[in-house]
Write a protein that holds these residues in place. Structure first.
Motif, PDB file in Angstrom:
ATOM      1  N   ARG A 327       1.181 -24.271 -28.476  1.00 16.98           N
ATOM      2  CA  ARG A 327       0.274 -23.264 -29.046  1.00 16.98           C
ATOM      3  C   ARG A 327      -0.040 -23.560 -30.509  1.00 16.98           C
ATOM      4  N   GLN A 328       0.582 -24.583 -31.051  1.00 12.01           N
ATOM      5  CA  GLN A 328       0.452 -24.941 -32.482  1.00 12.01           C
ATOM      6  C   GLN A 328       0.833 -23.734 -33.354  1.00 12.01           C
ATOM      7  N   GLU A 329       1.935 -23.107 -32.987  1.00 10.94           N
ATOM      8  CA  GLU A 329       2.378 -21.944 -33.756  1.00 10.94           C
ATOM      9  C   GLU A 329       3.740 -22.199 -34.402  1.00 10.94           C
ATOM     10  N   THR A 330       4.093 -21.313 -35.307  1.00  3.91           N
ATOM     11  CA  THR A 330       5.339 -21.462 -36.057  1.00  3.91           C
ATOM     12  C   THR A 330       6.543 -21.058 -35.198  1.00  3.91           C
ATOM     13  N   VAL A 331       7.622 -21.806 -35.383  1.00  5.60           N
ATOM     14  CA  VAL A 331       8.859 -21.515 -34.649  1.00  5.60           C
ATOM     15  C   VAL A 331       9.814 -20.785 -35.593  1.00  5.60           C
ATOM     16  N   GLU A 332      10.406 -19.712 -35.106  1.00  7.16           N
ATOM     17  CA  GLU A 332      11.437 -19.025 -35.890  1.00  7.16           C
ATOM     18  C   GLU A 332      12.610 -18.768 -34.963  1.00  7.16           C
ATOM     19  N   MET A 333      13.797 -19.224 -35.388  1.00  8.85           N
ATOM     20  CA  MET A 333      14.948 -19.101 -34.493  1.00  8.85           C
ATOM     21  C   MET A 333      16.237 -18.855 -35.273  1.00  8.85           C
ATOM     22  N   THR A 334      17.153 -18.228 -34.620  1.00 12.30           N
ATOM     23  CA  THR A 334      18.485 -18.042 -35.174  1.00 12.30           C
ATOM     24  C   THR A 334      19.459 -18.659 -34.170  1.00 12.30           C
ATOM     25  N   TYR A 335      20.318 -19.516 -34.666  1.00 10.71           N
ATOM     26  CA  TYR A 335      21.283 -20.133 -33.768  1.00 10.71           C
ATOM     27  C   TYR A 335      22.516 -20.576 -34.569  1.00 10.71           C
ATOM     28  N   GLN A 336      23.451 -21.235 -33.895  1.00 13.78           N
ATOM     29  CA  GLN A 336      24.690 -21.625 -34.580  1.00 13.78           C
ATOM     30  C   GLN A 336      24.842 -23.141 -34.633  1.00 13.78           C
ATOM     31  N   ILE A 337      25.434 -23.597 -35.734  1.00 17.20           N
ATOM     32  CA  ILE A 337      25.705 -25.025 -35.879  1.00 17.20           C
ATOM     33  C   ILE A 337      27.192 -25.215 -36.191  1.00 17.20           C
ATOM     34  N   LYS A 338      27.643 -26.433 -35.991  1.00 15.55           N
ATOM     35  CA  LYS A 338      29.025 -26.773 -36.343  1.00 15.55           C
ATOM     36  C   LYS A 338      28.954 -27.765 -37.494  1.00 15.55           C
TER      37      LYS A 338
END
Lengths: 594, 122
Positions: A327-338
């Motif tokens: 869709r050529q749209e912005t991605v916004e995400m919350t997730y976890q990293i190590k």
């Protein structure tokens, strides 16, 4: 040969002229003059292709005659007559601008024709070269760059006018000074001098340097002879101050952004849309965020970013990115990293695809920041809210239970008395406690634990009172027209007591002798927030002279007090074909307590 | 005619006593009232009631539904649940035990009576 050649013959000796005429008549139109004066007059009036000139005229002799003619006939082919013994004169004339010379007495038509033809061509050639040279000279001088030809010693042989302007030097000085003197104001070549380098490399060399406030670029190209020996150079100096300033400004701007970028708390990245999220660039914030240095992540040198993400999020993140890229749209995400040290962090990412003008995906860019503290705080708030809700529900439950206990105690107490008045009094109190208890029960069940739906509340009170007063459905009909209206505990409790009183009165007094009755209750809320409740029965109404506002009946007195003081509303009535009560109040002034 | 024997399970003793009085006024026999699910199991075994009026929020580890579940494992006995709150989740759990009724407090006594009567009128 074309016949229309216009020829002027300037000849003092007429015999020669006649001879010439005879030889040339076939091919040209001819004009004769005998003096320089006449010749000049003719030349000024007409453009001849060829002038045959006898140097010895009555009003001019020798080379002077040639000079005078050339003054006016610069573009015309001039052929000089000379005698056999005057060969030197002929050569001298050519040197001074004549195209050829003719030895008089030896002329014949073919020879003349050849000479004329050849001379014209030569003159044309000269003119082309001269015109071309003029054009180049004009171009040369029109250039804003300093362009010069220098010899092997660094002196300027040729130069354009921009050279004089650029270095503020006079015509007189320019040829006496070395180029390093003119350009750099030095007594010897500057370090890294492009001329010196060009002599070694034998190819184009250049340098950029600052001259007080100007930025100059010097380019040098070798001029070689046919054997490849350097004979000099083309020396071009360009003033590049404006472009250099733009470049410096751009660089400063870039440095500012770069510093900002590197000092950001999070990590700015540019990566490939591949299953490793291969990083092309990451800002310094990477180390604080992940514990890895930028160079560890770039091109997956030590670890791929995908491997830092906790495994349960990897597919979700991949799917989300691919959806948004379509869709050529912005991605916004919350997730976890190590992180490198094994610490688990919550991160927030915002990114987007970088596309070319044809819409083809080039790579991804974005920003990732640590939100662990915020997330923990949010979780804590959510837990606190849950605890608050639990405590509040417990409180409502306990209050309701306690009221039921009181209600039960009163009921048991009343059971021991045989006095009807006590029975009735206890019953009324129990009803009131039930009405209040019902508010807490409703609050316990309410979604936001702060407001109850009056519609349900009124229905429940009515139901309880019907049971308590043993109202039989065959004797009584009800019509409820209640809208969904939500109020706080501050309004619900007093209103419940008022409704309890008014409905109880209907059941107790309005329909004596088991007569059939109707009760209608309606409720609506105006846009202003005012809530209107109306109770109408078709019973006996008030006995004559009865004023409910001045009655000693404690129940009605309490009802008025509750509406006026606690609800800040109004309670009014109308007796017509029964009794109608009107309650009006507004709950908006009550703040939500939870 | 033998009176129907009722066991009341209610953690608020005053409410239990009041309910006992109401039940007796309606002609039932209340063999006892207890405050916890654990006691309800014991008293059911001991007193062999005909019906149990079971509150759901009880003192002790078990709630009324857990207690009812254990009871019907050893004795097929009609159970009427009474609760202050008609939460869907409690209702669904209780329905698995096929109770006689699931009544909301304050209990309407006539309603309660007609449920009890219906069990033994067949």
């Amino acid at each position: 040969m074309k016949k229309e050649l216009n020829i002027l013959i300037i000849e003092g000796n007429h015999e020669e002229a006649v001879l010439l005429k005879e030889s040339l008549l076939v091919i040209s139109s001819i004009k004769f003059v005998k003096t320089l004066k006449q010749a000049i007059k003719e030349i000024q009036n007409f453009e001849f292709e060829i002038i045959f000139l006898d140097l010895e005229l009555s009003d001019s002799t020798g080379m002077n005659t040639l000079s005078e003619v050339l003054k006016y006939a610069e573009k015309t082919t001039v052929i000089v007559f000379s005698g056999l013994e005057d060969k030197k004169v002929g050569l001298e004339a050519i040197h001074r601008g004549a195209q050829d010379y003719l030895v008089t007495g030896s002329l014949n038509s073919d020879m003349l024709s050849r000479i004329v033809n050849y001379s014209i061509k030569r003159k044309q050639g000269e003119r082309i070269i001269k015109d071309s040279a003029m054009r180049w000279l004009s171009t040369f001088n029109a250039m804003s760059d300093s362009v010069s030809i220098i010899d092997n010693d660094g002196f300027l042989i040729e130069y354009n006018s921009a050279t004089l302007d650029m270095f503020d030097i006079s015509e007189k000085d320019v040829k006496t000074r070395h180029c390093w003197d003119i350009v750099h104001n030095l007594s010897e070549p500057i370090e890294n001098c492009p001329i010196v380098r060009m002599k070694n490399s034998k190819k184009h060399e250049s340098m950029v340097f600052q001259d007080s406030e100007r930025w100059l670029e010097v380019s040098v190209d070798p001029i070689c002879d046919s054997e490849g020996n350097i004979k000099g150079a083309v020396h071009v100096v360009s003033d590049i101050t404006s472009s250099k300033q733009a470049e410096i400004e751009l660089k400063n701007q870039f440095n500012t952004y770069y510093t900002l970028l590197q000092n950001l708390n999070g990590m700015v990245y540019n990566c490939e849309n591949d299953n490793k999220w291969t990083m092309n660039f990451v800002s310094e914030g990477c180390f604080n965020l992940t514990g890895y240095k930028p160079e560890d992540l770039i091109q997956n040198k030590k670890i791929a970013f995908m491997d830092i993400i906790l495994s349960e999020y990897r597919d979700i993140i991949w799917g989300e990115w691919q959806d948004q890229l379509k869709r050529q749209e912005t991605v916004e995400m919350t997730y976890q990293i190590k992180t490198a040290s094994g610490k688990i962090k919550w991160v927030w990412e915002r990114g987007q695809g970088v596309f070319d003008e044809k819409g083809k995906l080039l790579n991804l860019e974005g920003y990732i920041t640590d939100i662990t503290e915020r997330k923990n705080a949010e979780d804590q708030i959510a837990r606190d809210l849950e605890v608050k809700d639990t405590l509040l529900k417990e409180l409502y439950h306990r209050t309701k239970n306690n009221m039921q206990v009181i209600s039960s105690m009163l009921k048991m107490q009343a059971q021991h008395s045989e006095n009807e008045f006590i029975h009735e009094s206890f019953k009324e109190i129990i009803h009131k406690i039930q009405a209040m208890s019902l508010v807490h029960q409703k609050l316990y069940q309410a979604e936001d634990l702060s407001r109850i739906n009056l519609k349900e509340y009124i229905e429940d009170i009515l139901k309880l009172l019907m049971i308590s007063y043993n109202i039989r459905s065959e004797l009584f009909s009800f019509k409820l027209d209640l809208k969904n209206v939500f109020v706080t505990i501050d309004s619900a409790t007093p209103l419940g007591l008022v409704l309890n009183e008014l409905i109880s009165n209907v059941f107790k007094h309005s329909f004596p002798d088991n007569r059939k009755g109707k009760l209608k209750i309606s409720m609506e809320q105006e846009e202003s927030g005012d809530i209107n409740i109306q109770l109408t029965d078709n019973g006996v109404g008030f006995s004559p002279g009865f004023n409910p506002e001045k009655t000693e009946s404690m129940g009605l007195q309490t009802a008025y007090s509750l509406v006026n003081y606690q609800l800040n509303g109004s309670l009014s009535y109308k007796v017509k074909d029964g009794l109608s009560w009107f309650i009006k109040f507004n709950d908006a002034k009550n703040k939500l307590r939870v | 005619m033998k009176k129907i024997i009722i066991l009341i399970v209610e953690d608020e003793v005053i409410i239990a006593q009041c309910l006992k009085m109401d039940m007796e006024l309606m002609g039932f026999d209340v063999c006892d009232y207890v405050a916890s699910g654990e006691e309800a199991i014991i008293k059911t075994k001991e007193l062999n009631p005909d019906v149990i009026l079971m509150d759901i929020n009880l003192s002790g580890e078990m709630d009324g539904i857990d207690a009812a579940k254990e009871i019907i494992n050893f004795k097929k006995i009609p159970i009427i649940f009474c609760t202050g709150y008609g939460q869907r989740e409690l209702y669904d759990r209780a329905q698995k035990l096929n109770p006689v009724a699931f009544l909301r407090k304050p209990v309407i006594l006539n309603e309660m009576k007609s449920h009890i009567d219906s069990i033994f009128s067949m």
